[in-house]
Design an enzyme around this catalytic site. Structure first.
Site, PDB file in Angstrom:
ATOM      1  N   ASP A  47       7.376  -2.202  -5.257  1.00  0.00           N
ATOM      2  CA  ASP A  47       8.304  -3.309  -5.508  1.00  0.00           C
ATOM      3  C   ASP A  47       7.534  -4.561  -5.940  1.00  0.00           C
ATOM      4  O   ASP A  47       8.138  -5.579  -6.276  1.00  0.00           O
ATOM      5  CB  ASP A  47       9.212  -3.570  -4.305  1.00  0.00           C
ATOM      6  CG  ASP A  47       8.447  -4.029  -3.073  1.00  0.00           C
ATOM      7  OD1 ASP A  47       7.205  -4.034  -3.102  1.00  0.00           O
ATOM      8  OD2 ASP A  47       9.112  -4.376  -2.074  1.00  0.00           O
ATOM      9  N   SER A  48       6.198  -4.469  -5.975  1.00  0.00           N
ATOM     10  CA  SER A  48       5.383  -5.533  -6.590  1.00  0.00           C
ATOM     11  C   SER A  48       5.804  -5.742  -8.040  1.00  0.00           C
ATOM     12  O   SER A  48       5.461  -6.754  -8.648  1.00  0.00           O
ATOM     13  CB  SER A  48       3.890  -5.195  -6.506  1.00  0.00           C
ATOM     14  OG  SER A  48       3.640  -3.894  -6.988  1.00  0.00           O
ATOM     15  N   ASP A  86       8.851   2.986  -3.905  1.00  0.00           N
ATOM     16  CA  ASP A  86       8.899   1.968  -2.858  1.00  0.00           C
ATOM     17  C   ASP A  86      10.357   1.631  -2.522  1.00  0.00           C
ATOM     18  O   ASP A  86      11.157   1.362  -3.429  1.00  0.00           O
ATOM     19  CB  ASP A  86       8.202   0.701  -3.400  1.00  0.00           C
ATOM     20  CG  ASP A  86       7.445  -0.047  -2.337  1.00  0.00           C
ATOM     21  OD1 ASP A  86       7.469   0.366  -1.164  1.00  0.00           O
ATOM     22  OD2 ASP A  86       6.790  -1.052  -2.701  1.00  0.00           O
ATOM     23  N   LYS A 116       8.112   5.117   0.223  1.00  0.00           N
ATOM     24  CA  LYS A 116       7.312   4.258   1.109  1.00  0.00           C
ATOM     25  C   LYS A 116       8.212   3.150   1.645  1.00  0.00           C
ATOM     26  O   LYS A 116       9.085   2.668   0.905  1.00  0.00           O
ATOM     27  CB  LYS A 116       6.143   3.622   0.334  1.00  0.00           C
ATOM     28  CG  LYS A 116       5.404   2.559   1.116  1.00  0.00           C
ATOM     29  CD  LYS A 116       4.138   2.104   0.424  1.00  0.00           C
ATOM     30  CE  LYS A 116       4.309   0.930  -0.524  1.00  0.00           C
ATOM     31  NZ  LYS A 116       4.802  -0.301   0.136  1.00  0.00           N
ATOM     32  N   GLU A 118       8.102  -0.502   4.371  1.00  0.00           N
ATOM     33  CA  GLU A 118       7.269  -1.445   5.127  1.00  0.00           C
ATOM     34  C   GLU A 118       7.763  -1.565   6.568  1.00  0.00           C
ATOM     35  O   GLU A 118       8.963  -1.633   6.798  1.00  0.00           O
ATOM     36  CB  GLU A 118       7.323  -2.836   4.467  1.00  0.00           C
ATOM     37  CG  GLU A 118       6.718  -2.858   3.087  1.00  0.00           C
ATOM     38  CD  GLU A 118       6.743  -4.251   2.453  1.00  0.00           C
ATOM     39  OE1 GLU A 118       7.112  -5.235   3.130  1.00  0.00           O
ATOM     40  OE2 GLU A 118       6.391  -4.335   1.267  1.00  0.00           O
ATOM     41  N   GLU A 185      -2.488  -3.169   4.688  1.00  0.00           N
ATOM     42  CA  GLU A 185      -2.743  -4.288   3.758  1.00  0.00           C
ATOM     43  C   GLU A 185      -3.280  -5.523   4.484  1.00  0.00           C
ATOM     44  O   GLU A 185      -2.732  -5.957   5.515  1.00  0.00           O
ATOM     45  CB  GLU A 185      -1.435  -4.625   3.026  1.00  0.00           C
ATOM     46  CG  GLU A 185      -1.607  -5.771   2.033  1.00  0.00           C
ATOM     47  CD  GLU A 185      -0.476  -5.892   1.021  1.00  0.00           C
ATOM     48  OE1 GLU A 185       0.429  -5.036   1.004  1.00  0.00           O
ATOM     49  OE2 GLU A 185      -0.514  -6.864   0.233  1.00  0.00           O
TER      50      GLU A 185
HETATM   51  O1  KIV Z   1       4.564  -2.890  -3.977  1.00  0.00           O
HETATM   52  C1  KIV Z   1       3.348  -2.658  -3.979  1.00  0.00           C
HETATM   53  O2  KIV Z   1       2.676  -2.649  -5.025  1.00  0.00           O
HETATM   54  C2  KIV Z   1       2.712  -2.368  -2.704  1.00  0.00           C
HETATM   55  C3  KIV Z   1       1.219  -2.388  -2.679  1.00  0.00           C
HETATM   56  C4  KIV Z   1       0.778  -3.777  -2.402  1.00  0.00           C
HETATM   57  C5  KIV Z   1       0.660  -1.409  -1.718  1.00  0.00           C
HETATM   58  O3  KIV Z   1       3.355  -2.183  -1.724  1.00  0.00           O
END
Ligand code: KIV
Length: 282
Positions: A47-48, A86, A116, A118, A185
């Site tokens: 989600d970056s 994500d 994934k 968080e 992280e």
């Molecule tokens: O969204 C992302 O790119 C991430 C990385 C920072 C691991 O979660």
């Protein structure tokens, strides 16, 4: 010969065999293709993308639709790396039922291999339920960008012994819940090593020092395509932005001067056809 598809069993075996895992982010088809060509193990459609592709201030506003769109594009290019989708903010936080449904959407509509999310021990029941539904889950602890404001910003985590111990407990809780791997992280390097030693599943670090089981970086940071803010833990392997900018400036100059397109970039017309056409439009 193309590489065989990387599986979660391969990822888990890498830790047993003490082979470091290589993970990068990708958000589109060209980077999906290049990730496979570079033979990375895991591609994260993170989600970056909210920050490095969409120009948002953070990741909070990224939607399920944004994620599905970008996962689909990456999947068209990436055939061998394991692809992680994500889960965006609030797609798994409100109820376990919704978390399972949204994890399922990333896989069914996006096409990714695993998801994934968080969060540490507090999200262990959610991870457990998604895994039980047949969807492999990668955890993400330490600095969790979706809740950066609650953590006081994009800052190193695990500063004192109690906070560091909590991160180890989070890793253990995620492992017990069935996570196949954990992203760690922005923590001090010695804590990275302790976390990796505390669990059997691979711990992949981003700003967690060298003594973890693998590394992940946001690709746009690593290649210098996004340079508004470069975190301490990023190594820029190249600086692609000035190269692209130079090409764009050169293109503009040539269009203004009418030196582009040249004959080599233009389609020809037989002289006879041109003659006939000129007669017709006279
Ligand atoms: O969204 C992302 O790119 C991430 C990385 C920072 C691991 O979660």
């Amino acid at each position: 010969m193309s590489r065989a598809k990387v599986t979660i069993q391969d990822i888990q075996k890498a830790k047993e065999e003490k082979r470091k895992l290589v993970m990068m982010t990708a958000y589109d088809y060209p980077f999906g293709l290049m990730a496979d060509e570079a033979e990375v193990d895991i591609v994260l459609v993170g989600d970056s993308l909210g920050m490095v592709v969409m120009g948002l201030q953070g990741t909070v506003a990224v939607t399920m639709e944004n994620m599905i769109h970008h996962i689909q594009a990456v999947m068209r290019g990436c055939k061998s790396a394991l692809v992680v989708g994500d889960m965006p903010f609030m797609s798994y936080n409100t109820s376990i039922r919704e978390a399972i449904a949204n994890a399922g959407r990333l896989m069914k509509e996006g096409g990714c291999d695993v998801v994934k999310l968080e969060g540490g021990a507090a999200f262990a029941p959610t991870v457990e339920a998604i895994v039980r539904a047949g969807i492999p889950v990668q955890g993400h602890i330490g600095l969790t960008p979706q809740t950066a404001s609650a953590l006081g910003g994009f800052k190193m985590q695990g500063k004192d012994a109690a906070a560091a111990k909590q991160i180890i407990d989070d890793a253990r809780a995620l492992e017990a819940a069935g996570a196949f791997s954990i992203i760690l992280e922005a923590v001090p390097a010695p804590l990275g090593q302790l976390v990796a030693r505390s669990v059997k599943v691979p711990v992949i670090g981003i700003g967690a020092g060298p003594d973890v089981d693998g590394q992940v970086l946001v690709t746009h940071d690593m290649v210098g395509l996004f340079d508004k803010f470069v975190p301490k833990f990023v190594k820029q392997y190249t600086k692609i932005r000035p190269i692209i900018l130079e090409a764009l400036r050169e293109y503009r100059k040539e269009v203004l001067e009418a030196t582009f397109p040249g004959p080599e970039h233009s389609f020809k017309m037989p002289a006879e056809t041109l003659k006939q056409l000129q007669k017709m439009v006279k």
